[in-house]
Design a protein around this motif. Structure first.
Motif, PDB file in Angstrom:
ATOM      1  N   ARG A  53      47.213  52.485  36.308  1.00 47.67           N
ATOM      2  CA  ARG A  53      46.338  53.648  36.434  1.00 47.67           C
ATOM      3  C   ARG A  53      45.057  53.317  37.207  1.00 47.67           C
ATOM      4  O   ARG A  53      44.195  54.177  37.373  1.00 47.67           O
ATOM      5  CB  ARG A  53      45.966  54.185  35.045  1.00 47.67           C
ATOM      6  CG  ARG A  53      47.160  54.617  34.208  1.00 47.67           C
ATOM      7  CD  ARG A  53      46.737  55.051  32.810  1.00 47.67           C
ATOM      8  NE  ARG A  53      47.891  55.380  31.986  1.00 47.67           N
ATOM      9  CZ  ARG A  53      48.468  56.571  31.946  1.00 47.67           C
ATOM     10  NH1 ARG A  53      47.991  57.549  32.700  1.00 47.67           N
ATOM     11  NH2 ARG A  53      49.511  56.784  31.172  1.00 47.67           N
ATOM     12  N   GLY A  54      44.903  52.070  37.617  1.00 52.54           N
ATOM     13  CA  GLY A  54      43.710  51.682  38.342  1.00 52.54           C
ATOM     14  C   GLY A  54      42.478  51.564  37.471  1.00 52.54           C
ATOM     15  O   GLY A  54      41.352  51.572  37.972  1.00 52.54           O
ATOM     16  N   TYR A  55      42.656  51.426  36.140  1.00 50.63           N
ATOM     17  CA  TYR A  55      41.514  51.283  35.232  1.00 50.63           C
ATOM     18  C   TYR A  55      40.882  49.903  35.431  1.00 50.63           C
ATOM     19  O   TYR A  55      41.394  48.894  34.961  1.00 50.63           O
ATOM     20  CB  TYR A  55      41.965  51.423  33.780  1.00 50.63           C
ATOM     21  CG  TYR A  55      42.206  52.845  33.313  1.00 50.63           C
ATOM     22  CD1 TYR A  55      42.258  53.901  34.215  1.00 50.63           C
ATOM     23  CD2 TYR A  55      42.389  53.121  31.970  1.00 50.63           C
ATOM     24  CE1 TYR A  55      42.480  55.199  33.777  1.00 50.63           C
ATOM     25  CE2 TYR A  55      42.610  54.427  31.522  1.00 50.63           C
ATOM     26  CZ  TYR A  55      42.654  55.456  32.430  1.00 50.63           C
ATOM     27  OH  TYR A  55      42.867  56.740  32.001  1.00 50.63           O
ATOM     28  N   GLY A  56      39.757  49.883  36.144  1.00 50.48           N
ATOM     29  CA  GLY A  56      39.086  48.613  36.398  1.00 50.48           C
ATOM     30  C   GLY A  56      39.407  48.022  37.749  1.00 50.48           C
ATOM     31  O   GLY A  56      38.786  47.032  38.146  1.00 50.48           O
ATOM     32  N   ASN A  88      39.709  42.038  33.025  1.00 49.27           N
ATOM     33  CA  ASN A  88      38.900  41.202  33.910  1.00 49.27           C
ATOM     34  C   ASN A  88      39.776  40.310  34.772  1.00 49.27           C
ATOM     35  O   ASN A  88      39.572  40.187  35.993  1.00 49.27           O
ATOM     36  CB  ASN A  88      37.936  40.357  33.067  1.00 49.27           C
ATOM     37  CG  ASN A  88      36.826  39.739  33.891  1.00 49.27           C
ATOM     38  OD1 ASN A  88      36.743  39.922  35.099  1.00 49.27           O
ATOM     39  ND2 ASN A  88      35.963  38.988  33.225  1.00 49.27           N
ATOM     40  N   ALA A  89      40.764  39.688  34.155  1.00 58.87           N
ATOM     41  CA  ALA A  89      41.650  38.796  34.904  1.00 58.87           C
ATOM     42  C   ALA A  89      42.436  39.564  35.970  1.00 58.87           C
ATOM     43  O   ALA A  89      42.556  39.118  37.118  1.00 58.87           O
ATOM     44  CB  ALA A  89      42.602  38.080  33.946  1.00 58.87           C
ATOM     45  N   ILE A  90      42.968  40.719  35.606  1.00 57.46           N
ATOM     46  CA  ILE A  90      43.713  41.524  36.572  1.00 57.46           C
ATOM     47  C   ILE A  90      42.792  41.951  37.714  1.00 57.46           C
ATOM     48  O   ILE A  90      43.172  41.912  38.891  1.00 57.46           O
ATOM     49  CB  ILE A  90      44.337  42.754  35.891  1.00 57.46           C
ATOM     50  CG1 ILE A  90      45.449  42.318  34.926  1.00 57.46           C
ATOM     51  CG2 ILE A  90      44.899  43.727  36.932  1.00 57.46           C
ATOM     52  CD1 ILE A  90      46.048  43.457  34.131  1.00 57.46           C
ATOM     53  N   ARG A  91      41.591  42.335  37.376  1.00 56.18           N
ATOM     54  CA  ARG A  91      40.626  42.770  38.396  1.00 56.18           C
ATOM     55  C   ARG A  91      40.369  41.657  39.416  1.00 56.18           C
ATOM     56  O   ARG A  91      40.341  41.895  40.627  1.00 56.18           O
ATOM     57  CB  ARG A  91      39.327  43.155  37.700  1.00 56.18           C
ATOM     58  CG  ARG A  91      38.098  43.223  38.584  1.00 56.18           C
ATOM     59  CD  ARG A  91      37.975  44.534  39.289  1.00 56.18           C
ATOM     60  NE  ARG A  91      36.780  44.601  40.138  1.00 56.18           N
ATOM     61  CZ  ARG A  91      36.177  45.721  40.463  1.00 56.18           C
ATOM     62  NH1 ARG A  91      36.627  46.870  40.016  1.00 56.18           N
ATOM     63  NH2 ARG A  91      35.120  45.714  41.255  1.00 56.18           N
ATOM     64  N   ALA A 113      53.095  40.445  29.367  1.00 51.70           N
ATOM     65  CA  ALA A 113      52.139  39.339  29.439  1.00 51.70           C
ATOM     66  C   ALA A 113      50.739  39.782  29.035  1.00 51.70           C
ATOM     67  O   ALA A 113      50.317  40.906  29.310  1.00 51.70           O
ATOM     68  CB  ALA A 113      52.104  38.753  30.844  1.00 51.70           C
ATOM     69  N   LEU A 114      50.013  38.888  28.390  1.00 52.67           N
ATOM     70  CA  LEU A 114      48.599  39.072  28.070  1.00 52.67           C
ATOM     71  C   LEU A 114      47.809  38.091  28.925  1.00 52.67           C
ATOM     72  O   LEU A 114      48.015  36.878  28.847  1.00 52.67           O
ATOM     73  CB  LEU A 114      48.325  38.805  26.589  1.00 52.67           C
ATOM     74  CG  LEU A 114      46.841  38.815  26.171  1.00 52.67           C
ATOM     75  CD1 LEU A 114      46.237  40.199  26.386  1.00 52.67           C
ATOM     76  CD2 LEU A 114      46.697  38.372  24.710  1.00 52.67           C
ATOM     77  N   LEU A 115      46.920  38.614  29.757  1.00 55.08           N
ATOM     78  CA  LEU A 115      46.084  37.766  30.590  1.00 55.08           C
ATOM     79  C   LEU A 115      44.739  37.534  29.913  1.00 55.08           C
ATOM     80  O   LEU A 115      44.295  38.331  29.082  1.00 55.08           O
ATOM     81  CB  LEU A 115      45.857  38.392  31.969  1.00 55.08           C
ATOM     82  CG  LEU A 115      46.953  38.169  33.021  1.00 55.08           C
ATOM     83  CD1 LEU A 115      48.217  38.937  32.674  1.00 55.08           C
ATOM     84  CD2 LEU A 115      46.468  38.559  34.410  1.00 55.08           C
ATOM     85  N   GLY A 116      44.107  36.447  30.285  1.00 56.47           N
ATOM     86  CA  GLY A 116      42.766  36.154  29.789  1.00 56.47           C
ATOM     87  C   GLY A 116      42.001  35.401  30.849  1.00 56.47           C
ATOM     88  O   GLY A 116      42.599  34.842  31.778  1.00 56.47           O
ATOM     89  N   LEU A 154      43.543  32.941  33.589  1.00 54.27           N
ATOM     90  CA  LEU A 154      42.800  32.741  34.827  1.00 54.27           C
ATOM     91  C   LEU A 154      41.600  31.871  34.482  1.00 54.27           C
ATOM     92  O   LEU A 154      40.728  32.277  33.700  1.00 54.27           O
ATOM     93  CB  LEU A 154      42.346  34.083  35.401  1.00 54.27           C
ATOM     94  CG  LEU A 154      41.663  34.027  36.769  1.00 54.27           C
ATOM     95  CD1 LEU A 154      42.637  33.536  37.839  1.00 54.27           C
ATOM     96  CD2 LEU A 154      41.104  35.396  37.151  1.00 54.27           C
ATOM     97  N   ILE A 155      41.569  30.666  35.032  1.00 54.36           N
ATOM     98  CA  ILE A 155      40.516  29.715  34.705  1.00 54.36           C
ATOM     99  C   ILE A 155      39.744  29.334  35.972  1.00 54.36           C
ATOM    100  O   ILE A 155      40.206  29.548  37.088  1.00 54.36           O
ATOM    101  CB  ILE A 155      41.076  28.440  34.043  1.00 54.36           C
ATOM    102  CG1 ILE A 155      41.914  27.636  35.055  1.00 54.36           C
ATOM    103  CG2 ILE A 155      41.897  28.784  32.805  1.00 54.36           C
ATOM    104  CD1 ILE A 155      42.307  26.249  34.564  1.00 54.36           C
ATOM    105  N   THR A 156      38.566  28.786  35.768  1.00 54.92           N
ATOM    106  CA  THR A 156      37.816  28.184  36.868  1.00 54.92           C
ATOM    107  C   THR A 156      37.982  26.670  36.783  1.00 54.92           C
ATOM    108  O   THR A 156      38.056  26.103  35.694  1.00 54.92           O
ATOM    109  CB  THR A 156      36.329  28.549  36.784  1.00 54.92           C
ATOM    110  OG1 THR A 156      35.837  28.274  35.456  1.00 54.92           O
ATOM    111  CG2 THR A 156      36.113  30.014  37.104  1.00 54.92           C
ATOM    112  N   ALA A 157      38.046  26.044  37.949  1.00 53.92           N
ATOM    113  CA  ALA A 157      38.212  24.584  38.004  1.00 53.92           C
ATOM    114  C   ALA A 157      37.497  24.072  39.247  1.00 53.92           C
ATOM    115  O   ALA A 157      37.383  24.775  40.255  1.00 53.92           O
ATOM    116  CB  ALA A 157      39.687  24.205  38.044  1.00 53.92           C
ATOM    117  N   ARG A 158      37.032  22.851  39.168  1.00 50.28           N
ATOM    118  CA  ARG A 158      36.270  22.274  40.271  1.00 50.28           C
ATOM    119  C   ARG A 158      37.123  21.305  41.073  1.00 50.28           C
ATOM    120  O   ARG A 158      37.821  20.448  40.516  1.00 50.28           O
ATOM    121  CB  ARG A 158      35.030  21.560  39.735  1.00 50.28           C
ATOM    122  CG  ARG A 158      34.100  21.015  40.821  1.00 50.28           C
ATOM    123  CD  ARG A 158      32.728  20.744  40.284  1.00 50.28           C
ATOM    124  NE  ARG A 158      32.086  21.998  39.865  1.00 50.28           N
ATOM    125  CZ  ARG A 158      30.851  22.066  39.380  1.00 50.28           C
ATOM    126  NH1 ARG A 158      30.135  20.961  39.246  1.00 50.28           N
ATOM    127  NH2 ARG A 158      30.337  23.229  39.033  1.00 50.28           N
TER     128      ARG A 158
END
Length: 368
Positions: A53-56, A88-91, A113-116, A154-158
């Protein structure tokens, strides 16, 4: 077809009951999450081109997502936090990833699936090495919501050169997760814990976007409006419970209690107006990036202030009964106080106020 909000309203009492029943053991809200999935809440953030639905993810979905997150927050702040992280992750994948990334995410979401999104570093921050054939991770994330249930993190990594990248990690068999901070006083049902990614090997297409994308403005600050929407739901519920419990105890005629109710309603409506403004500015087009970030940051502080005021008014209005565990108010007070603890509030306010000292706030257009 519009989102089935009427059906969601009917589910809110069950979500609230589950949150209270699960609080002591810090159990995950499996039923509430399952109900939302059946209603289509977890596919709603997908762009329309990918079956959502494009929510976000689309400007036209801003107020729909605001309504959805606010309502879920009324039933369970923990469930709201998990849904907000999923959105947030999908966005971020939709904004910075490729069509191939989005195609895979959309298929995963349709399969349940559940994203985080997990960004808080542990003692060993997450780093990665890309040898061209594979990506090898090392390090851990803390305060990871849904640590045992998120299936795509979805994680951040250096990187070795210091650049920060986003990486989408399938959690089917990757990383060792645990509920290591189960002693937290509020938001216990969000399944918050830690995940050690040391030794996880991924293909190069797990990288999302370019170096620095996660911290790129105004997206980095603007995304906070979704958390504001969930917190607003918790404020809604506390204000309603204050009114109901005062009436049940025949104390609603007391002028001092009426003052508290009035102040609580003012605080709630103030937060609601800021949440709406933040949603329309953050999801709209044509706004100055600095205006977007600063507007959402002001909304974040306004909502925090409103929430803290309502917490105090409820505690003073209901007295010791607000601290009795058998009263649902006691848990919601803890959940909201925990949810409102976002990082760097002083810096956020100073920067936003400084930005608007010599310019006016943007005035978004939208349905009244």
């Amino acid at each position: 077809m519009s989102f089935p909000f009427a059906a969601l309203v009917k589910l809110l009492p069950a979500m609230e009951q589950e949150a209270s029943e699960n609080d002591g053991a810090a159990a995950f809200p499996h039923d509430g999450m399952a109900h939302l999935r059946r209603l289509g809440a977890f596919s709603a953030p997908l762009p329309p081109a990918w079956g959502g639905r494009g929510y976000g993810t689309e400007p036209g979905g801003a107020l729909g997502l605001l309504r959805l997150l606010r309502m879920v927050g009324q039933g369970s702040l923990a469930v709201g936090r998990l849904l907000e992280g999923h959105v947030n992750a999908i966005r971020l994948v939709a904004r910075y990833g490729t069509d191939a990334h989005m195609r895979r995410v959309a298929a995963d979401v349709r399969d349940g699936a559940l994203l985080g999104i997990w960004v808080t570093e542990g003692v060993e921050p997450v780093r990665f090495h890309d040898d061209g054939a594979a990506i090898i991770l090392h390090g851990e994330k803390l305060f990871a919501s849904g640590a045992l249930q998120v299936t795509r993190a979805l994680i951040t990594a250096r990187a070795p050169d210091g650049d920060t990248r986003m990486i989408l990690v399938p959690r089917d068999d990757a990383g060792a997760a645990s509920l290591s901070i189960g002693g937290i006083s509020g938001m216990r049902g969000a399944g918050t814990g830690r995940c050690d990614f040391t030794g996880v090997v991924l293909t190069p297409d797990a990288l999302i976007g370019q170096p620095g994308d996660y911290l790129r403005q105004p997206e980095f600050s603007a995304g906070a409006w979704r958390g504001i929407a969930v917190a607003l739901g918790g404020i809604d519920r506390l204000v309603d419970l204050l009114r109901l419990q005062l009436a049940d105890r025949a104390r609603d005629g007391d002028p001092h209690q009426r003052v508290r109710v009035g102040l609580a309603l003012i605080a709630r409506e103030t937060a609601a107006q800021w949440a709406r403004k933040a949603a329309l500015v953050a999801e709209g087009r044509g706004f100055d990036p600095g205006d977007v970030a600063a507007t959402v940051n002001l909304a974040r502080i306004a909502t925090e202030r409103a929430g803290l005021d309502v917490i105090e008014l409820v505690q003073r209005g209901l007295g010791l009964s607000a601290f009795v565990k058998a009263n649902v108010v006691e848990r919601i007070l803890r959940d909201l106080a925990t949810y409102l603890r976002q990082p760097a509030p002083d810096e956020t306010l100073v920067e936003a106020a400084g930005w608007f000292t010599r310019r006016d706030l943007p005035q978004p257009e939208g349905p009244a």
